[in-house]
Write an enzyme that holds these catalytic residues in place. Structure first.
Site, PDB file in Angstrom:
ATOM      1  N   HIS A 158      36.616  43.575  10.849  1.00 16.80           N
ATOM      2  CA  HIS A 158      36.762  42.130  11.822  1.00 16.80           C
ATOM      3  C   HIS A 158      35.445  41.361  11.379  1.00 16.80           C
ATOM      4  O   HIS A 158      35.578  39.361  11.427  1.00 16.80           O
ATOM      5  CB  HIS A 158      37.439  42.530  13.204  1.00 16.80           C
ATOM      6  CG  HIS A 158      37.209  41.303  14.411  1.00 16.80           C
ATOM      7  ND1 HIS A 158      36.125  40.744  14.787  1.00 16.80           N
ATOM      8  CD2 HIS A 158      38.596  41.086  14.320  1.00 16.80           C
ATOM      9  CE1 HIS A 158      37.040  39.989  15.725  1.00 16.80           C
ATOM     10  NE2 HIS A 158      38.078  39.883  15.165  1.00 16.80           N
ATOM     11  N   CYS A 216      19.202  29.933 -23.943  1.00 13.37           N
ATOM     12  CA  CYS A 216      19.268  30.485 -22.879  1.00 13.37           C
ATOM     13  C   CYS A 216      17.685  30.381 -22.778  1.00 13.37           C
ATOM     14  O   CYS A 216      17.183  31.164 -22.827  1.00 13.37           O
ATOM     15  CB  CYS A 216      19.744  31.578 -22.542  1.00 13.37           C
ATOM     16  SG  CYS A 216      18.977  32.685 -23.836  1.00 13.37           S
TER      17      CYS A 216
END
Length: 813
Positions: free
Chosen positions: A418, A748
């Site tokens: 919840h 990279c």
């Protein structure tokens, strides 16, 4: 069955009946009638109608008195007083006789169909304004499980009617602009699935945290599903890759995370339910098998395709029959409403203080303020607006407080609890399942709650500066140079799915090994070489598995798969492990297998380990994980990259080892790249191109080995420069040589992010791709576009033969 206006079986309902039976019951009817052919199982049942609720109000002349209560609320009366008054009015009014008779008859008929007298049923509220695509009232009205007998059923139905006026439901309708007296309530009565003897949970047809649409996420706990929804337990979580579901030969389960599962809800003596402790075996075990996860995911996709929108479903497994069932379905209302063209990014800009607690991150945001520790939701007056709510768990009664909070921290709960669901809807960051927040965080202390650092949310001491930015992704320019992502943390990979990147240029296996596997692979293969302490630690880490190597390959495969799935079908370049010996030695059980080297940076690392007696068995485990991702899970967009390959002979040895483990270049579309980080890789580019399908420049190591500079030396920091002419000359040599052999070249590294001039240099030499950190992507994309404008004008077309084709879908692989 009786008067159709009061009670209707699920078999006569469809989603067109939302106004009569609410979203929940309309959906149960729709699935019962329309999705049985797809194999979706829905337990039988019936629903009372909106007309029945209206009849209750009219026969007892309640409307005027209810309006008086609502007028009091609008005049300033306390919410809890008004809610109590409204519920008292409903409970004080007897159910109409005709409704009682029809419910009793429908219940008897249900028992006859099930072959049981007084069968156990679930009794759930279904408001006529809930489960809409634009609003969710989930959990705001009452549910009763293990209800038996007509009188207990009638009482539960009556209480469900009254729950239309819980405090949280009143508050929510006020915020959403719904007229309280124009919303009616239907009650669904459904045969109970004996999940108290097995398990239950929820599932989403997208990643509930990021909105990534290509997965189904299944949460599971032992016992009845109410503990998962309420957050009273930390469930297992299984991630399923939707494209791989289409091929029965593939395994679509790309991630499994076992939760603590300390509590479960079961039948109570005399009816209804109680929560009890789980056994040690239940806590350590999986609730669902891969086959069961797959079946649930197939059902979820069928429901999503039928409804045409992302869905939030509840499921249950019967412990007596072993059968699975869907017990609820509603549209997902948080991620599906986000603007996909805008990326919101929060990041800490100051140095964080001490990590006080951590747990599951919810919300991809940051919040800060004073801790307000509450045991119950009745202390609204003492909760400061902008405070950090700290509590054990939340339920719908907490929502008026939650919407005032800057952040939420709970002891218990997972990503589908919840607290997690409501915090997402409210846009409030939350860290759930910390286990100890209510004990550790002091009332009034200022803290910063960060949910932007991967799947683990952290609560830092003090107020840490942070910033929020938004990027309009639709405004980013197109580029002929591919701009890709560097990703290391699999748990954060889905966060970046909205970025218009061209794939992943670098995924580091060593990050997954260090943070998710946490043990040296050779320690799993040769535990006899470990001391007693390490051996016990390995036993605890591997959860008592007889096959410890499966622990390694499972964890590694799940990590790779999450990254690969996040960019499907674009290429994802996965670099095999490149720890140095001193780094390997720090892993659990690593010391007996690693020599002490004077200079590990240029020692036994990368390719040299993979064929050597000291690590070949460990590399075989890496290969098995990679093969599992590609061949069994179907993520054939994975490209394998070999780091620190010094010689041609070394390349041949490594490729032979890989082929022996089922990773042979060209089979099932496999490509193998090599890092270009040693001058030898450049000088012999043509020869390396015969052995590998592409190059990726590791600019840090190439600079180090070209200039003879230890990249970690502070004394030589001013000498270390990726822009040095010697380094750029090597890059300028490599690109055309590789491309002449038909091999693409990428880089990279961080330098293009920090230095637009370096990005322009790479574009100038014709590099095929650059790969950067996700938070640098937008800036680098703009830098590259600007450089291309100068070099190519308005031409944004990639050179023919350089841009790799997309991977084939798993079903076609």
């Amino acid at each position: 069955m009786g008067h159709a206006g009061r009670v209707i079986p699920f078999t006569r309902l469809s989603r067109g009946d939302l106004a009569r039976v609410g979203g929940k019951n309309a959906s149960l009817g729709e699935m019962t009638v329309r999705l049985a052919a797809a194999g979706v199982t829905v337990p039988p049942g019936f629903a009372t109608t909106a007309e029945a609720y209206e009849e209750l109000l009219d026969e007892n002349e309640l409307r005027a008195r209810m309006q008086d209560q609502l007028d009091r609320f609008h005049d300033g009366a306390a919410l809890e007083d008004v809610g109590a008054g409204l519920r008292s009015l409903v409970m004080g009014a007897p159910l109409p006789g005709a409704l009682r008779d029809e419910i009793g008859a429908a219940y008897t008929d249900l028992g006859r169909r099930l072959g049981r007298t007084d069968p156990e049923v679930a009794v759930r509220s279904s408001a006529t304004a809930e489960d809409l695509p634009e609003a969710s009232f989930a959990g705001q009205q009452d549910t009763y499980l293990n209800v038996r007998g007509t009188e207990q059923l009638l009482d539960a139905v009556h209480r469900c009617f009254a729950s239309l006026f819980t405090d949280r439901a009143i508050d929510y309708r006020e915020r959403m602009g719904f007229d309280h007296l124009r919303v009616a309530l239907s009650v669904g009565v459904q045969s109970m699935v004996r999940s108290d003897l097995a398990g239950a949970g929820v599932m989403f047809t997208l990643d509930p945290e990021s909105g990534f649409p290509n997965v189904v996420v299944v949460s599971a706990a032992w016992g009845l599903g109410e503990t998962v929804v309420s957050g009273r337990t930390d469930p297992d979580e299984y991630t399923v890759f939707k494209p791989s579901l289409k091929d029965a030969a593939l395994d679509p389960v790309i991630d499994v995370r076992l939760g603590a599962k300390r509590r479960k809800a079961v039948y109570a003596q005399g009816g209804l339910t109680e929560t009890v402790d789980t056994t040690p075996e239940e806590r350590a075990g999986r609730v669902l098998t891969d086959a069961e996860v797959r079946r649930l995911a197939e059902w979820a996709v069928a429901v999503e395709e039928h409804y045409g929108c992302p869905m939030d479903l509840e499921w249950a497994k019967d412990g007596t029959t072993g059968e699975l069932a869907i017990v609820q379905a509603r549209p997902e209302t948080v991620q599906s409403r986000r603007r996909s063209a805008t990326l919101r990014r929060c990041r800490l800009t100051g140095m964080p203080g001490q990590v006080l607690v951590e747990g599951t991150a919810v919300g991809e945001a940051i919040g800060a303020g004073p801790v307000c520790r509450l045991d119950t939701p009745v202390d609204l007056e003492r909760f400061p607006a902008g405070g950090v709510l700290v509590t054990s768990i939340t339920d719908p009664d907490w929502e008026p407080i939650m919407k005032r909070a800057a952040a939420i921290v709970t002891d218990h709960g997972g990503r589908t609890s919840h607290a997690a669901i409501v915090s997402r809807e409210l846009g409030v960051p939350a860290v759930v399942g910390t286990a100890s927040a209510t004990l550790v965080l002091e009332d009034g202390a200022e803290v910063t709650v960060s949910c932007t650092e991967g799947s683990r949310g952290k609560v830092y001491a003090g107020l840490v500066p942070y910033e929020e930015t938004e990027t309009d992704l639709a405004a980013l320019p197109a580029t002929r140079t591919r701009v890709m992502l560097n990703l290391a943390d699999p748990s954060a990979a889905f966060r970046w799915w909205r970025l218009p990147a061209d794939g992943v240029g670098l995924a580091r296996l060593e990050f997954i090994v260090a943070h998710q596997v946490k043990v040296h692979p050779m320690a799993l293969l040769h535990p006899e070489r470990l001391d007693t302490g390490d051996r016990c630690a390995v036993d605890r880490l591997t959860e008592g598995r007889l096959d410890r190597t499966r622990y390694f390959t499972d964890r590694l495969a799940y990590g790779i798969a999450r990254i690969a799935a996040s960019r499907w079908p674009d290429p994802v370049i996965v670099r095999t492990s490149d720890f140095k010996t001193n780094e390997y030695a720090k892993l659990l059980g690593g010391r007996p297998f690693e020599p002490v080297e004077a200079n590990p940076m240029i020692g036994w690392r990368g390719a040299s380990r993979y064929y050597s007696d000291g690590y070949r068995e460990g590399f075989a485990l890496e290969c098995r994980a990679l093969r599992r991702v590609r061949d069994e899970m179907g993520l054939t967009n994975v490209i394998v990259m070999i780091p620190f390959c010094r010689t041609l002979k070394e390349a041949d040895k490594v490729l032979d080892v890989m082929a022996g483990e089922g990773l042979r270049r060209g089979e099932n579309g496999l490509k193998v790249y090599v890092m270009a980080e040693i001058p030898a890789n450049v000088l012999l580019a043509g020869d390396f191109a015969e052995r590998f399908d592409g190059f990726s420049i590791g600019s840090n190591d190439l600079t180090q080995l070209t200039l003879g500079v230890d990249r970690d030396s502070e004394a030589l920091a001013d000498v270390f420069d990726e822009n040095d002419p010697a380094v750029t000359s090597l890059i300028g040599l490599l690109v055309p040589r590789a491309q002449a052999a038909g091999r693409p070249v990428g880089l990279c590294g961080q330098r293009p992010s920090d230095d637009p001039a370096f990005a322009a240099f790479l574009v100038g030499v014709g590099i095929d791709s650059v790969s950067v950190a996700p938070d640098s992507f937008a800036a680098v994309k703009q830098h590259v576009a600007a450089a291309e404008e100068g070099r190519h004008g308005g031409d944004r077309t990639a050179p023919a033969g350089i841009r790799p084709a997309h991977a084939q879908p798993p079903s076609a692989a």
